[in-house]
Write an enzyme that holds these catalytic residues in place. Structure first.
Site, PDB file in Angstrom:
ATOM      1  N   ARG A 142       0.884  -1.182   0.000  1.00  0.00           N
ATOM      2  CA  ARG A 142       0.000   0.000   0.000  1.00  0.00           C
ATOM      3  C   ARG A 142       0.910   1.217   0.000  1.00  0.00           C
ATOM      4  O   ARG A 142       1.727   1.395   0.904  1.00  0.00           O
ATOM      5  CB  ARG A 142      -0.917   0.014   1.227  1.00  0.00           C
ATOM      6  CG  ARG A 142      -1.600   1.362   1.411  1.00  0.00           C
ATOM      7  CD  ARG A 142      -2.694   1.358   2.433  1.00  0.00           C
ATOM      8  NE  ARG A 142      -3.877   0.682   1.928  1.00  0.00           N
ATOM      9  CZ  ARG A 142      -5.096   0.798   2.474  1.00  0.00           C
ATOM     10  NH1 ARG A 142      -5.290   1.564   3.517  1.00  0.00           N
ATOM     11  NH2 ARG A 142      -6.128   0.163   1.949  1.00  0.00           N
ATOM     12  N   HIS A 180      -7.507   0.894  -6.349  1.00  0.00           N
ATOM     13  CA  HIS A 180      -7.709  -0.007  -5.197  1.00  0.00           C
ATOM     14  C   HIS A 180      -8.428  -1.267  -5.691  1.00  0.00           C
ATOM     15  O   HIS A 180      -9.590  -1.519  -5.359  1.00  0.00           O
ATOM     16  CB  HIS A 180      -8.521   0.722  -4.126  1.00  0.00           C
ATOM     17  CG  HIS A 180      -8.462   0.103  -2.759  1.00  0.00           C
ATOM     18  ND1 HIS A 180      -7.675  -1.000  -2.466  1.00  0.00           N
ATOM     19  CD2 HIS A 180      -9.092   0.430  -1.592  1.00  0.00           C
ATOM     20  CE1 HIS A 180      -7.824  -1.313  -1.187  1.00  0.00           C
ATOM     21  NE2 HIS A 180      -8.676  -0.459  -0.642  1.00  0.00           N
ATOM     22  N   GLN A 183     -10.289  -3.826  -3.350  1.00  0.00           N
ATOM     23  CA  GLN A 183     -11.587  -3.360  -2.869  1.00  0.00           C
ATOM     24  C   GLN A 183     -12.688  -3.687  -3.870  1.00  0.00           C
ATOM     25  O   GLN A 183     -13.768  -4.157  -3.503  1.00  0.00           O
ATOM     26  CB  GLN A 183     -11.531  -1.839  -2.635  1.00  0.00           C
ATOM     27  CG  GLN A 183     -12.824  -1.268  -2.119  1.00  0.00           C
ATOM     28  CD  GLN A 183     -13.165  -1.789  -0.729  1.00  0.00           C
ATOM     29  OE1 GLN A 183     -12.355  -1.707   0.175  1.00  0.00           O
ATOM     30  NE2 GLN A 183     -14.357  -2.356  -0.555  1.00  0.00           N
ATOM     31  N   ASP A 212     -17.394   7.124  -1.344  1.00  0.00           N
ATOM     32  CA  ASP A 212     -16.145   6.996  -0.591  1.00  0.00           C
ATOM     33  C   ASP A 212     -15.951   8.322   0.127  1.00  0.00           C
ATOM     34  O   ASP A 212     -16.674   9.306  -0.136  1.00  0.00           O
ATOM     35  CB  ASP A 212     -14.977   6.679  -1.556  1.00  0.00           C
ATOM     36  CG  ASP A 212     -13.676   6.333  -0.833  1.00  0.00           C
ATOM     37  OD1 ASP A 212     -13.694   6.194   0.414  1.00  0.00           O
ATOM     38  OD2 ASP A 212     -12.631   6.216  -1.505  1.00  0.00           O
ATOM     39  N   CYS A 241     -16.300   1.611   0.754  1.00  0.00           N
ATOM     40  CA  CYS A 241     -15.114   0.795   1.067  1.00  0.00           C
ATOM     41  C   CYS A 241     -14.729   0.889   2.534  1.00  0.00           C
ATOM     42  O   CYS A 241     -14.056   0.006   3.053  1.00  0.00           O
ATOM     43  CB  CYS A 241     -13.947   1.206   0.176  1.00  0.00           C
ATOM     44  SG  CYS A 241     -13.403   2.916   0.425  1.00  0.00           S
ATOM     45  N   ARG A 301     -13.563  -8.514   1.686  1.00  0.00           N
ATOM     46  CA  ARG A 301     -12.171  -8.201   1.378  1.00  0.00           C
ATOM     47  C   ARG A 301     -11.307  -9.437   1.635  1.00  0.00           C
ATOM     48  O   ARG A 301     -10.445  -9.794   0.832  1.00  0.00           O
ATOM     49  CB  ARG A 301     -11.671  -7.031   2.252  1.00  0.00           C
ATOM     50  CG  ARG A 301     -12.256  -5.676   1.895  1.00  0.00           C
ATOM     51  CD  ARG A 301     -11.754  -5.161   0.570  1.00  0.00           C
ATOM     52  NE  ARG A 301     -10.298  -5.114   0.502  1.00  0.00           N
ATOM     53  CZ  ARG A 301      -9.549  -4.130   1.020  1.00  0.00           C
ATOM     54  NH1 ARG A 301     -10.121  -3.108   1.624  1.00  0.00           N
ATOM     55  NH2 ARG A 301      -8.227  -4.157   0.901  1.00  0.00           N
TER      56      ARG A 301
HETATM   57  N1  NVA Z   1     -10.081   6.726  -1.209  1.00  0.00           N
HETATM   58  C1  NVA Z   1      -9.668   6.301   0.113  1.00  0.00           C
HETATM   59  C2  NVA Z   1      -9.828   4.833   0.254  1.00  0.00           C
HETATM   60  C3  NVA Z   1      -9.480   4.285   1.598  1.00  0.00           C
HETATM   61  C4  NVA Z   1      -9.616   2.794   1.682  1.00  0.00           C
HETATM   62  C5  NVA Z   1      -8.233   6.729   0.355  1.00  0.00           C
HETATM   63  O1  NVA Z   1      -7.405   6.517  -0.530  1.00  0.00           O
HETATM   64  O2  NVA Z   1      -7.954   7.279   1.409  1.00  0.00           O
HETATM   65  N1   CP Z   2     -11.195  -0.136   2.525  1.00  0.00           N
HETATM   66  C1   CP Z   2      -9.930  -0.189   2.942  1.00  0.00           C
HETATM   67  O1   CP Z   2      -8.997  -0.430   2.166  1.00  0.00           O
HETATM   68  O2   CP Z   2      -9.786   0.042   4.276  1.00  0.00           O
HETATM   69  P1   CP Z   2      -8.414   0.283   5.065  1.00  0.00           P
HETATM   70  O3   CP Z   2      -7.871   1.611   4.636  1.00  0.00           O
HETATM   71  O4   CP Z   2      -8.815   0.266   6.512  1.00  0.00           O
HETATM   72  O5   CP Z   2      -7.466  -0.826   4.727  1.00  0.00           O
END
Ligand code: NVA
Ligand code: CP
Length: 312
Positions: free
Chosen positions: A110, A137, A140, A228, A267, A295
């Site tokens: 990540r 992502h 997801q 989101d 998500c 997930r």
């Molecule tokens: N769009 C959000 C998703 C978190 C799982 C982010 O990137 O912060």
């Molecule tokens: N939806 C998701 O990826 O959650 P986290 O940021 O908690 O991993």
């Protein structure tokens, strides 16, 4: 039911983005996820193998779902934060990939820029999984597809309406999915934060039934309403986003426009009172907790797919 997994990995392939997969690949992963979910602790094709999880951003779901999922598959997990590694701090990311490949069987990253993910995958000789970048992502959206099919049946022909931030990493993976499957994807977003035109045009050229509009009325008849957070982890323009996105809150009034059977999805983490109200996320239409659980099931299947551990 016992699934007959191959005794050892048969391939090594990355899970970087849905636009690098075929529809058959996605179907293979989803079928395996559904099969393993029926008895989550019954299959251990990853026994004796190690998954490294590398986080340069916070995470709850991704971290825990990969960890528990890998344990259920019989394997072990090492979790690292980018800050405590030599990831781009002097040592190149590709070199990190080369070294990590001598220790572990598969990696998840990540990170911020997708270029880091690509560089890690280029250096690594073991599979690399995208656990979220600024741009996408895909894990997801695999869980989202699984959840929709569990609750509403085959995704074909479904009207999916994304409401809120149109320049969003989860949405990009949804747009990739819309290029693979015969579904209708409508994005309702303010012009300032709508789908980047290159992404929109490219997806439409690939046959996606994708529209980007600013009018909430497009929610009418939706099978699924998704949103989101308005400010993603990499966004620095929080004030402008909060201002422009206010009219795009998913609330009870907006959900009444959707089909009576419509699902609400997110998500997570959700910012209650911002992009979604308590009344929607806590309603019977909300699929968010099953979506979060899926997930784990989807990612277990992704891990197996990356190594060709597909039951015959
Ligand atoms: N769009 C959000 C998703 C978190 C799982 C982010 O990137 O912060
Ligand atoms: N939806 C998701 O990826 O959650 P986290 O940021 O908690 O991993």
């Amino acid at each position: 039911m016992t699934l007959a997994f191959p005794a050892a990995p048969t391939v090594s392939r990355d899970f970087i983005d849905l636009d690098r997969l075929t529809r058959d690949d996605v179907r293979t992963i989803l079928s395996l996820a559904v099969a393993m979910k029926k008895d989550p602790k019954a299959h251990q094709p990853m026994a004796g193998r190690v998954l490294a999880l590398i986080f340069e951003k916070p995470s709850t779901r991704t971290r825990v779902s990969f960890h528990v999922g890998m344990q259920q598959l019989g394997g072990e997990v090492i979790t690292l934060s980018g800050a405590e590694m030599q990831l781009g701090h002097g040592e190149t990311i590709a070199d990190t990939g080369r070294v990590m490949s001598r220790f572990v069987d598969i990696m998840m990253l990540r990170t911020f820029s997708e270029h880091k993910l690509h560089e890690l995958a280029e250096g690594a000789s073991v599979p690399v999984i995208n656990g979220l970048t600024n741009q996408s992502h895909p894990c997801q959206v695999m869980a989202d597809l699984m959840t929709i099919e569990e609750k509403l049946g085959n995704i074909t022909g479904k009207k999916i309406v994304w409401v809120g931030d149109g320049d969003n990493n989860v949405l990009t993976s949804w747009i990739h999915a819309a290029c693979l499957f015969d579904l209708e994807l409508c994005v309702v977003a303010p012009p300032e934060f709508t789908v980047p035109s290159a992404l929109l045009i490219d997806a439409q050229r690939k046959g996606a039934k994708l529209r980007a509009l600013a009018d909430i009325e497009v929610v009418k008849g939706a099978d699924v309403v998704i949103t989101d957070c308005w400010v993603s982890m990499h966004n620095s323009d929080a004030a402008a986003r909060m201002d422009k996105l206010q009219p795009y809150q998913v609330n009870e009034k907006l959900m009444r426009l959707a089909a009576p059977h419509a699902l609400f999805m997110h998500c997570l983490p959700a910012h209650r009172g911002e992009e979604v109200t308590d009344g929607v996320i806590d309603s019977p239409q909300s699929a968010v907790w099953d979506e979060a659980e899926n997930r784990m099931h989807a990612q277990k299947a992704i891990i197996c797919w990356c190594l060709g551990l597909i039951p015959q």
